[in-house]
Scaffold this motif. Sequence first.
Motif, short mmCIF file in Angstrom:
data_model
loop_
_atom_site.label_atom_id
_atom_site.label_comp_id
_atom_site.label_asym_id
_atom_site.label_seq_id
_atom_site.Cartn_x
_atom_site.Cartn_y
_atom_site.Cartn_z
N VAL A 85 0.84 -1.20 0.00
CA VAL A 85 0.00 0.00 0.00
C VAL A 85 0.87 1.25 0.00
CG1 VAL A 85 -1.66 1.33 1.36
CG2 VAL A 85 -1.98 -1.12 1.06
N GLU A 86 1.90 1.26 0.81
CA GLU A 86 2.77 2.44 0.87
C GLU A 86 3.47 2.68 -0.46
OE1 GLU A 86 5.29 1.94 4.27
OE2 GLU A 86 3.80 2.83 5.61
N ARG A 87 3.88 1.62 -1.15
CA ARG A 87 4.50 1.79 -2.47
C ARG A 87 3.51 2.42 -3.45
NH1 ARG A 87 6.75 -3.32 -1.52
NH2 ARG A 87 5.09 -4.30 -2.76
N GLN A 88 2.26 1.97 -3.41
CA GLN A 88 1.25 2.54 -4.29
C GLN A 88 1.04 4.02 -4.00
OE1 GLN A 88 -2.43 0.20 -4.97
NE2 GLN A 88 -1.46 -1.38 -3.71
N ILE A 89 1.03 4.38 -2.71
CA ILE A 89 0.82 5.79 -2.36
C ILE A 89 1.99 6.64 -2.85
CG2 ILE A 89 0.60 7.39 -0.42
CD1 ILE A 89 -0.83 5.13 1.10
N PHE A 118 4.01 10.65 -6.88
CA PHE A 118 4.90 10.99 -7.99
C PHE A 118 4.09 11.41 -9.22
CE2 PHE A 118 7.32 9.89 -11.81
CZ PHE A 118 8.48 10.60 -11.58
N GLN A 119 2.98 10.73 -9.48
CA GLN A 119 2.14 11.06 -10.63
C GLN A 119 1.42 12.40 -10.47
OE1 GLN A 119 1.72 9.40 -13.50
NE2 GLN A 119 3.11 7.73 -12.97
N LEU A 120 1.33 12.90 -9.24
CA LEU A 120 0.58 14.13 -8.98
C LEU A 120 1.49 15.35 -8.85
CD1 LEU A 120 -1.80 12.64 -6.25
CD2 LEU A 120 -2.45 13.26 -8.59
N ARG A 121 2.76 15.20 -9.09
CA ARG A 121 3.72 16.28 -8.82
C ARG A 121 3.59 17.46 -9.77
NH1 ARG A 121 8.49 14.54 -6.01
NH2 ARG A 121 9.67 16.09 -7.19
N HIS A 122 2.93 17.26 -10.92
CA HIS A 122 2.98 18.28 -11.97
C HIS A 122 2.14 19.50 -11.68
CE1 HIS A 122 -0.62 15.95 -12.86
NE2 HIS A 122 -1.05 16.98 -13.57
N ARG A 123 1.24 19.46 -10.68
CA ARG A 123 0.42 20.64 -10.38
C ARG A 123 0.07 20.65 -8.90
NH1 ARG A 123 -5.42 19.79 -13.21
NH2 ARG A 123 -5.96 21.50 -11.79
N PRO A 124 -0.36 21.79 -8.36
CA PRO A 124 -0.73 21.84 -6.94
C PRO A 124 -1.79 20.79 -6.61
CG PRO A 124 -0.61 24.06 -7.84
CD PRO A 124 -0.47 23.12 -9.00
N THR A 125 -1.57 20.06 -5.52
CA THR A 125 -2.43 18.93 -5.17
C THR A 125 -2.79 18.98 -3.69
OG1 THR A 125 -1.39 17.53 -6.85
CG2 THR A 125 -2.59 16.41 -5.09
N LEU A 126 -4.06 18.72 -3.42
CA LEU A 126 -4.51 18.50 -2.06
C LEU A 126 -4.81 17.02 -1.90
CD1 LEU A 126 -5.54 19.26 0.75
CD2 LEU A 126 -7.75 19.85 -0.28
N LEU A 127 -4.02 16.34 -1.06
CA LEU A 127 -4.22 14.92 -0.80
C LEU A 127 -5.10 14.77 0.43
CD1 LEU A 127 -3.46 11.95 -1.50
CD2 LEU A 127 -1.61 12.19 0.16
#
Length: 915
Positions: A696-700, A705-714
Amino acid sequence: MYHTIRVTAYEPDPLPGPWREEMRVLRLGEELHTELTRMNAEAGRGSVRPDRLPVRRLNSLLQAMAPGVIATGRKAGTDGRLPWLYAREVVPPEVLGPVIGTWAAGLNREDDGEGADLEERLRFDEASDGGDTADAGQAVQLPQWESESVDLAETVTSAGGTAEPVARLYSLLPEWIAFRLAARPFRSGGATLHFRVGSSGNGARLVSWPPQRYERGGRTWYYSACLNITVHTVPFAPRFRVHVSTQVRRWATQLEVRPHQLGGTTVLLDAPLPWPGGPDRSHRLMVNALCYDRRSKELAWRHHSPAPLMPELDIVRNYPQPAELFAHPERWINGAGDVAAGIVYHPSTGPHKVGPGLMPRERSDLDAWVEEGLRPMLTRIPDLTRVTRSNTPSLLPRSGAGNGPGVRDARLALQRRAALARALNGRPLEVDVFWQSPETRAALLAELPKLIGLPAGERVGPTDDDTWRWRGEGVEIRVRARPAGPLVDALPVSRERRRPRAVRLAEAVEGRCRLVADQADPRPEGAGMVIAEIAGKERFAAVPDSDPKHALRIAWARQGQLSQFVNLPDDTDSGLEHRARWTWLDAFRQLGAISPPAHRVGAGIPGDLQYAALWLVRHTRKGPTRCPVRRLVAVRVSPGEGPGAIEGWDAERAEWVPYPKLLLLLSRTTEPAEPAVASGGKPVTESAATRATDSVERQIRALLFQLRHRPTLLLADAGNLRQCWPGLRNGQLARDMLGFGTGPAQRHTLYGDDLRVLLVRDANAREEVAEWYAHDGKDRVGFAEGVWGTADTERRVFASTASTPHTVAKLPKGLMKLVPTAQGRTAPGRTAWNPGQLEITVLGCLSEKALADSGRGGGRPDRPAEWATLAHQLRYHDDYPPLSRPLPLHLARLAGEYVLPVAGRNEDVSTTSAS
């Protein structure tokens, strides 16, 4: 408008000094633990853990029957050196010995009477001299009590600044508090309630006893006040918390179910102490569980219930037998002799004329009683005040000039139609409606055009084909309605108990899938949706696993179709139009035709912000398909974008896919390669659990990494995800840091320069977030919506409270149900409801320190309150009452409905039409 809310939470007060209580402590001791473990191993042939003593029943028996016992220690069944019993005074050997002996004799009563000799094999001597016993090798000395000064506020502070109580306080402190409160009656309006202590898996519970009575409909209905006491931590708080929640506990006195339909219900037993020279009664109510045993085909006490042992400790009194209690529950709640028993009500057993819930006035009165009883060692946490006036996003106004109901409905229909057109992206929507009642069919066909603002549909195809079509502004919908027939019949699950339950259910699922495939039309060219009318789950309760809902969802997903269900109307159903409306709205949600309204937080939120939400689906062998599985679901919402604004993460291909395709992919989830229980009956190994966490941690990390291209709220629900992401446990949290695995936590900005991380948490089944009520400081109480916090300038933890439904808002805030006044004799029949508090923790943001650590010192730092406000506003949508969680998390959680692994099925299933 209220500007302050009060939470029913308390913390140790440092002013009186150290909080120490003198207690008597008993350990099983190595000798007694070894002997009992050996006896348990002999009695428990085939047991998964013969080395672990099943002391749960013994603990319940001792708590109720041994005067002075406060609490039982954790893990005493695995290690005789650990504290087992905590008491105010020494329990005499003539009490302790028979209780332990009776429990030991009950370890095995079904093996040719062998268990009857166990009590004889166990000798209890206050001071053994090692001789003159029938078998000196098996004589065991009763362990000696020890005196210990226990610090009830003992705390360890984590590296991140979170105060955590030592482990034993999670069970010991709630019990101590419960006994302290039970010593004082609660008085209100001239009435008096007396409380008894009942153990709870997560803490302690107070129940008013004897129950209150409410006369209605020619019958007497019974109910009690119930207080739940639990210990918790709050991220970055300097002291731990004690939560006290209040509710109405209703008692079942007429069971409108057959014995074989009783899956399991709690029974509280009130019995005198059978020991001379002490108090007549315990301060406790003994907790038991009543169920239907399908092997013996009769009602029985569940394994951990102490009730079956009572007749052996007390041969004078008459104790209820399961069948007798089931047949005459009202007789036993009023007491038979000096023994009473109450069956805790559950809706599955029939209706109850006492409504659930309490209103703010009564909740505040109980809270004041609790506060007085806990002084001076515990003090209430400070009241919370508003941090913003921007409570809601840009919703359509409900009133005002030019905003009448008709105008607002038209604008809502336009919004839905535009969202549907965006989600369909030029494809037609093919809907199959399988109905059982003509009224439901008519309601569904009538409600669809209202929701999307299109004129009445045109009938297409042959005259005998019930197919309708709507077209307009980029939307084409074709609905075909036909009788459901045998598709929605109960699943014919084999009763052959020699084979695993999951395998037998899987066979029934495959049979229903074949039936669906045989009747299916060619796969739709566009998006496929099925709406099926089905009986409620209570209609299938008589035969376990016969509810066809999950099998149908699997079957239609294999045909590339999403599915939504609507229950059959009952004889008094007046909300059919309402249910039809919600059926279509949820169908639109599954198609991805939904987006959050524009927020009204301010310029501190980046304009191109995207939302990502994580939800962990955790099924045990009691899950919908009887297959254990863990599956991470990730959803991304990109406001303001075109097609694909709502997407899900395809872990196999490491890419984002449209939300409808995510649902169909989730339906292909298979059983894990490594089962929860290995072939030899041994439990899953620690390394296997560690591998699941690592996965699970690897998937997160891959997602971040896939979300780095723009501002993101997790967004993540800490209560849901921390089992497979231990770094989200309160004791592991540190501001602006993310921890994975066993390594040290790292700056959250390493996973994205413009990443913010918010954790939410609700009360859940463990009462982790405290209850609340609004007040004005002048004895006026009520409800309030908004974002709340303390005066701490470095605060990262906030409270989000939403508005109440209109039905509750009409109830008087001063409604008294536990002690109804002469003006409110019908008050117990009213249903009350208090909106839950959603805790929001701004774990990672661009604070001054985070900016400096990432080499961007001098930039404008974030205000955590703004990000908490954003999460709060994400709970609002024009089509829904306030959601329990922010919309992206709501979408991720509901996607988990498609995680339905089937035993033995690992082949690939095509999802072409979902793309």
